[in-house]
Design an enzyme around this catalytic site. Structure first.
Site, PDB file in Angstrom:
ATOM      1  CD  GLU A 290      -2.648  -1.239   2.576  1.00  0.00           C
ATOM      2  OE1 GLU A 290      -3.848  -1.531   2.523  1.00  0.00           O
ATOM      3  OE2 GLU A 290      -2.062  -1.024   3.655  1.00  0.00           O
TER       4      GLU A 290
HETATM    5  C1  TNX Z   1      -4.298  -3.990   4.673  1.00  0.00           C
HETATM    6  S1  TNX Z   1      -2.654  -6.409   4.398  1.00  0.00           S
HETATM    7  C2  TNX Z   1      -3.033  -3.773   5.181  1.00  0.00           C
HETATM    8  C3  TNX Z   1      -2.886  -3.330   6.579  1.00  0.00           C
HETATM    9  C4  TNX Z   1      -4.198  -3.112   7.244  1.00  0.00           C
HETATM   10  C5  TNX Z   1      -5.176  -4.210   6.851  1.00  0.00           C
HETATM   11  C6  TNX Z   1      -6.488  -4.141   7.545  1.00  0.00           C
HETATM   12  C7  TNX Z   1      -1.596  -5.383   4.213  1.00  0.00           C
HETATM   13  C8  TNX Z   1      -0.349  -5.881   3.677  1.00  0.00           C
HETATM   14  N1  TNX Z   1      -1.867  -4.098   4.522  1.00  0.00           N
HETATM   15  O1  TNX Z   1      -2.116  -2.155   6.624  1.00  0.00           O
HETATM   16  O2  TNX Z   1      -3.985  -3.132   8.631  1.00  0.00           O
HETATM   17  O3  TNX Z   1      -5.375  -4.149   5.464  1.00  0.00           O
HETATM   18  O4  TNX Z   1      -7.260  -5.293   7.321  1.00  0.00           O
END
Ligand code: TNX
Length: 477
Positions: A290
Site C-alpha cells: 500500500e
Molecule cells: C491492509 S494487508 C493492510 C494493513 C491493514 C489491513 C487491515 C496489508 C499488507 N496491509 O495495513 O492493517 O489491510 O485489514
C-alpha cells in the site's frame, strides 16, 4: 478418532489404554533432549499434578528418542501409545516437539481421568510455512502477551511468528543508531492507546522463546509506505506524509520514505543491519504494501535497491505482493494478501510465495456483521468455515505448487486493543488455518473438523482464551 487439531496424517487405534499415574517418569534417550523432556513433563504436571521426573535413560513410561526415518522430513514424528508406555520418536527435535503437542491433546483438558487410548500416529506437515502475524504497531502488545501467543500457536503446530514492528501509528523496536524511532515514534498507537516498544534484549528474549517452541520469528519493518512514525521521528526521511503529529487513525497509504535521498539508504542499512544482527532466522520482512504515496517507478527503484541491502546482511527479503511490480531476486519471498494481479506477477517471476488471502486468513475481518471488533473492507465476513475450506495450492491459479511455502494468518490490530480482543479474533480461526497448513487437503473435511474443534472449547477456556463461540461449531458445554 480423538479430537486432534491439526488432524494427523495417520492415526491407527489399538486395543487398551495407557494410564498416567503418580509414578510415571519421562526419559530421554540422550542428554540433548533433556529440555524437550522437561517441556513435556512441565505441561503434564500442570494437567495432572503428578511429579513426572525427567531422566536420561530408557526406563520411563514416557520416552523421547531421535530415530532415523527420512520419510518423516524435518518436522515429522511418530507417537505410539501402548498400555505399558508411550514412545515419542522423530528424526529431529522439531518433530519431538510436535509429538509432545499431539500427546497433550490426547489427554483430556481436565486433570482426570488421565487415560489415553492406545494408538499409533505417524504425522508430518503439508506446508513448511505455517505462520501467524501479529500487528504490534497499531496496538502494542507486551512480552507476556507475545509469549502466550507463541505457546498457543505452537500448540496447534504453527511454526512462524511474524511481527509487524512498524507502521504509521508506531515504531516498536529500539534501534541504537536511530533512537528516536522507538522513543518518539513508539510513543503512539491507534485511537490514542498507549504506545510502547521492545528493547533489543527483549527482542532477543522473544526470539529465543519462539525458538524453544520451534517457531521462527520473522520481523517486519514496513517500507516505503506505512512509515509515518519513522518520518516524524526523523523528518529527513520524509518523501511525503500527512502532518508532523503522531498518527492514531486507521487510514493507509499516505506516508512514504524519500526514495532518492542518500539518507534513506543509510537509514535502511543501519536499521536492517541492527535487525539482522538480532535475528538468527534467515528472513527480514520489508513490507512494501500500500505505498500509495510512492510513485510507481520510484517504488520499483526502492524495492530493487532494498533487496541487495538485505542480501548483503545475509538475509532473504520477504515483501507483500506489491513487490511483484519490481524485478525480484529469485530468493525474495512474496506474500499474497489481496491483489491477485500483483501476486501473479511475483508468481510469474518464479518467486517463493506465502499465501495469506484476505478473505480466508485475515483474522481482523469480522466473523459476522454483529461483531463489535474488526473490519469489513473485504466485503465479506470470515467465519470459521471460511478460514477452513480452502486450498493454498489453488487459491492463486498462476502459482505453481512447488513455489508455495505455505500459509500465514494475519491479525491487524486497528480495532483490537487488549489481549482478550486479540484472543477473540484469533481463536478459533487460527485452529482452522493451522489445520490447512498441516493436514493434506484431501484429508480435510469441514464436518469432521467442526466436531473436533468443539472439543477444543474447554481446552481454550482452560488456557484463559476468550474465543469466539461461532454458531457453526457445536461447542461442548
Ligand atoms: C491492509 S494487508 C493492510 C494493513 C491493514 C489491513 C487491515 C496489508 C499488507 N496491509 O495495513 O492493517 O489491510 O485489514
Amino acid at each position: 478418532m480423538p479430537n486432534l487439531i491439526p488432524q494427523p496424517t495417520q492415526y491407527i487405534p489399538l486395543p487398551g489404554v495407557f494410564n498416567l499415574s503418580p509414578e510415571t517418569a519421562v526419559t530421554v534417550a540422550v542428554a540433548d533432549l533433556q529440555s524437550l523432556g522437561e517441556l513435556l513433563a512441565a505441561s503434564l504436571r500442570t494437567a495432572t499434578g503428578f511429579p513426572l521426573p525427567v531422566r536420561v535413560g530408557e526406563s520411563g513410561a514416557l520416552h523421547l528418542a531421535l530415530i532415523s526415518d527420512p520419510d518423516l522430513g524435518p518436522e515429522g514424528y511418530r507417537l505410539e501409545v501402548y498400555p505399558e508406555g508411550i514412545s515419542l520418536q522423530a528424526p529431529h527435535p522439531t518433530g519431538l516437539f510436535y509429538a509432545i503437542q499431539t500427546l497433550r491433546q490426547l489427554l483430556p483438558p481436565e486433570s482426570s481421568p488421565t487415560i489415553i487410548q492406545a494408538c499409533q500416529i505417524r504425522d508430518q506437515p503439508t506446508f513448511r510455512w505455517r505462520g501467524v502475524m501479529l500487528d504490534v504497531a497499531r496496538h502494542f502488545f507486551g512480552m507476556a502477551d507475545l509469549k502466550r501467543l507463541i505457546d498457543l500457536a505452537a500448540g496447534y503446530k504453527c511454526n512462524v511468528l511474524h511481527l509487524h514492528l512498524s507502521d504509521d501509528q508506531g515504531w516498536r523496536l529500539a534501534i541504537n543508531a536511530w533512537p528516536r524511532l522507538a522513543e518518539y515514534g513508539g510513543s503512539s498507537a491507534s485511537n490514542g492507546a498507549p504506545g510502547g516498544f521492545y528493547t533489543q534484549p527483549e527482542y532477543q528474549e522473544l526470539v529465543a522463546y519462539a525458538q524453544s517452541r520451534q517457531m521462527l520469528l520473522v520481523p517486519e519493518i514496513d517500507m516505503p509506505g506505512h512509515t509515518h512514525a519513522a518520518i516524524i521521528s526523523y523528518p529527513e526521511l520524509k518523501g511525503t506524509t500527512k502532518s508532523d503529529e503522531l498518527y492514531t487513525g486507521a487510514e493507509v497509504g499516505f506516508s512514504s520514505l524519500a526514495i532518492h535521498e542518500k539518507i534513506t539508504y543509510k537509514f535502511l542499512a543501519e536499521v536492517l543491519g541492527e535487525l539482522a544482527t538480532l535475528t538468527p532466522g534467515p528472513y527480514l520482512h520489508i513490507g512494501g504494501d500500500e505505498a500509495h504515496s510512492t510513485p510507481e517507478p520510484e517504488y520499483k527503484t526502492f524495492i530493487e535497491r532494498l533487496q541487495p541491502i538485505v542480501r548483503s546482511l545475509g538475509k532473504t527479503p520477504i515483501g507483500w505482493e506489491e513487490v511483484g511490480k519490481a524485478d525480484l531476486d529469485p530468493a525474495t519471498v512474496v506474500q499474497y494478501w489481496w491483489n491477485a494481479d500483483f501476486a501473479s506477477r511475483a508468481a510469474a517471476q518464479g518467486n517463493p510465495l506465502i499465501m495469506s488471502p484476505a478473505r480466508k486468513v485475515y483474522l481482523d475481518i469480522k466473523y459476522d456483521p454483529t461483531i463489535r471488533l474488526g473490519q469489513d473492507w473485504t466485503q465479506s465476513y470470515i467465519d470459521v468455515r471460511d478460514s477452513y475450506d480452502w486450498d493454498p495450492l489453488t487459491i492463486l491459479p498462476e502459482a505453481k505448487s512447488d513455489q508455495i511455502l505455505g500459509i500465514e494468518a494475519l491479525l491487524w490490530t486497528e480495532t483490537t486493543a487488549t489481549r482478550d480482543d486479540v484472543d477473540f479474533m484469533i481463536f478459533p480461526r487460527l485452529c482452522a488455518v493451522a489445520e490447512v497448513g498441516w493436514t493434506p487437503s484431501g484429508q480435510r473435511r469441514w464436518n469432521d473438523f467442526r466436531i473436533r474443534l468443539s472439543a477444543h472449547g474447554p481446552r481454550l477456556e482452560a488456557l484463559g482464551v476468550k474465543f469466539y463461540r461461532s454458531p457453526q461449531i457445536p461447542w461442548q458445554a
